[in-house]
Design a protein around this motif. Structure first.
Motif, PDB file in Angstrom:
ATOM      1  N   ILE A   7       1.480  -8.745  -6.133  1.00  0.00           N
ATOM      2  CA  ILE A   7       0.636  -8.315  -5.193  1.00  0.00           C
ATOM      3  C   ILE A   7      -0.723  -7.574  -6.282  1.00  0.00           C
ATOM      4  CG2 ILE A   7      -0.159  -7.196  -3.243  1.00  0.00           C
ATOM      5  CD1 ILE A   7       2.830  -6.980  -2.787  1.00  0.00           C
ATOM      6  N   LEU A   8      -1.664  -8.131  -6.331  1.00  0.00           N
ATOM      7  CA  LEU A   8      -2.650  -7.314  -7.412  1.00  0.00           C
ATOM      8  C   LEU A   8      -3.441  -6.387  -6.629  1.00  0.00           C
ATOM      9  CD1 LEU A   8      -3.777 -10.306  -9.462  1.00  0.00           C
ATOM     10  CD2 LEU A   8      -2.066  -8.899  -9.905  1.00  0.00           C
ATOM     11  N   ARG A  10      -6.447  -5.866  -7.402  1.00  0.00           N
ATOM     12  CA  ARG A  10      -7.769  -6.564  -7.144  1.00  0.00           C
ATOM     13  C   ARG A  10      -7.895  -7.212  -5.876  1.00  0.00           C
ATOM     14  NH1 ARG A  10     -10.860  -8.471 -10.817  1.00  0.00           N
ATOM     15  NH2 ARG A  10      -9.627  -8.186 -12.599  1.00  0.00           N
ATOM     16  N   ASP A  11      -6.697  -7.774  -5.234  1.00  0.00           N
ATOM     17  CA  ASP A  11      -6.948  -8.430  -4.131  1.00  0.00           C
ATOM     18  C   ASP A  11      -6.974  -7.557  -2.851  1.00  0.00           C
ATOM     19  OD1 ASP A  11      -6.852 -10.930  -5.303  1.00  0.00           O
ATOM     20  OD2 ASP A  11      -4.435 -10.673  -5.324  1.00  0.00           O
ATOM     21  N   TYR A  12      -6.850  -6.098  -3.063  1.00  0.00           N
ATOM     22  CA  TYR A  12      -6.822  -5.265  -1.887  1.00  0.00           C
ATOM     23  C   TYR A  12      -7.752  -3.986  -2.164  1.00  0.00           C
ATOM     24  CZ  TYR A  12      -3.107  -7.941  -0.048  1.00  0.00           C
ATOM     25  OH  TYR A  12      -2.243  -8.852   0.641  1.00  0.00           O
ATOM     26  N   ASN A  90      -5.681  -5.498 -12.346  1.00  0.00           N
ATOM     27  CA  ASN A  90      -4.258  -6.515 -12.305  1.00  0.00           C
ATOM     28  C   ASN A  90      -3.143  -5.900 -12.228  1.00  0.00           C
ATOM     29  OD1 ASN A  90      -6.146  -9.065 -12.508  1.00  0.00           O
ATOM     30  ND2 ASN A  90      -6.531  -8.289 -14.555  1.00  0.00           N
ATOM     31  N   ASP A  92       0.222  -4.151 -10.309  1.00  0.00           N
ATOM     32  CA  ASP A  92       0.885  -4.658  -9.115  1.00  0.00           C
ATOM     33  C   ASP A  92       1.044  -3.747  -8.043  1.00  0.00           C
ATOM     34  OD1 ASP A  92       2.863  -5.339  -7.207  1.00  0.00           O
ATOM     35  OD2 ASP A  92       3.895  -6.553  -8.729  1.00  0.00           O
ATOM     36  N   ASP A 124      -5.127   0.949   1.763  1.00  0.00           N
ATOM     37  CA  ASP A 124      -5.257  -0.503   1.291  1.00  0.00           C
ATOM     38  C   ASP A 124      -3.825  -0.966   0.988  1.00  0.00           C
ATOM     39  OD1 ASP A 124      -8.170  -0.392   1.662  1.00  0.00           O
ATOM     40  OD2 ASP A 124      -8.320   0.623  -0.237  1.00  0.00           O
ATOM     41  N   ALA A 128      -1.631  -4.057   2.146  1.00  0.00           N
ATOM     42  CA  ALA A 128      -0.997  -4.955   1.142  1.00  0.00           C
ATOM     43  C   ALA A 128       0.676  -5.072   1.579  1.00  0.00           C
ATOM     44  CB  ALA A 128      -1.296  -4.637  -0.274  1.00  0.00           C
ATOM     45  N   ARG A 131       1.028  -6.751   4.692  1.00  0.00           N
ATOM     46  CA  ARG A 131       0.854  -8.346   4.660  1.00  0.00           C
ATOM     47  C   ARG A 131       2.080  -9.270   4.023  1.00  0.00           C
ATOM     48  NH1 ARG A 131      -5.618  -8.855   3.302  1.00  0.00           N
ATOM     49  NH2 ARG A 131      -6.170  -8.428   5.727  1.00  0.00           N
TER      50      ARG A 131
END
Length: 140
Positions: A7-8, A10-12, A90, A92, A124, A128, A131
């Motif tokens: 789970i990066l 960057r994505d959250y 990047n 985790d 955040d 993550a 999810r």
């Protein structure tokens, strides 16, 4: 056995939309944090490099000092934390979540190539983790 996907951050993370300069007055910072309902924000130089972090707590302390002691109005550089903890985009999220279990900041600047590109908060990170857990990947 399947492995949990990474789970990066960057994505959250949130894109960088709020930051301050070391020369900004604390009154401006406090008003902005209240208006935007933020806990704090990075302090950046002219190249968007991280030089510190300023929080609601920093503002409260300084504004109390100003009112009690009639001190001169302070600048961000006078009260910001210069020891900042940051993460890379990047990294985790589960590693960051483990770090957040201690007495760490509630909000982290996200730094890539020496420039701040966003922030990630405890909320955040919780989103993550929720999810991933709800997507059926099991334990983190």
């Amino acid at each position: 056995m399947t492995t949990t996907p990474k789970i990066l951050v960057r994505d959250y993370m949130r894109s960088l939309s709020l930051w301050f300069s070391p020369s900004d007055p604390i009154e401006k910072v406090a008003a902005t944090l209240v208006k935007q309902e933020e806990l704090g924000a990075p302090v950046l130089d002219e190249h968007k490099r991280l030089v510190g972090f300023v929080t609601e707590q920093d503002c409260i302390k300084e504004m109390l000092n100003d009112s009690y002691y009639a001190q001169e109005h302070q600048l961000v550089s006078d009260v910001m934390s210069r020891r900042t903890v940051s993460v890379g985009p990047n990294e985790d999220v589960t590693h960051l979540a483990e770090e957040m279990l201690g007495a760490k900041p509630k909000i982290y600047p996200v730094v890539e190539n020496s420039r701040v590109i966003g922030v990630i908060t405890r909320g955040d990170v919780l989103r993550a983790l929720s999810r991933v857990r709800n997507s059926g990947h099991g334990h983190i």
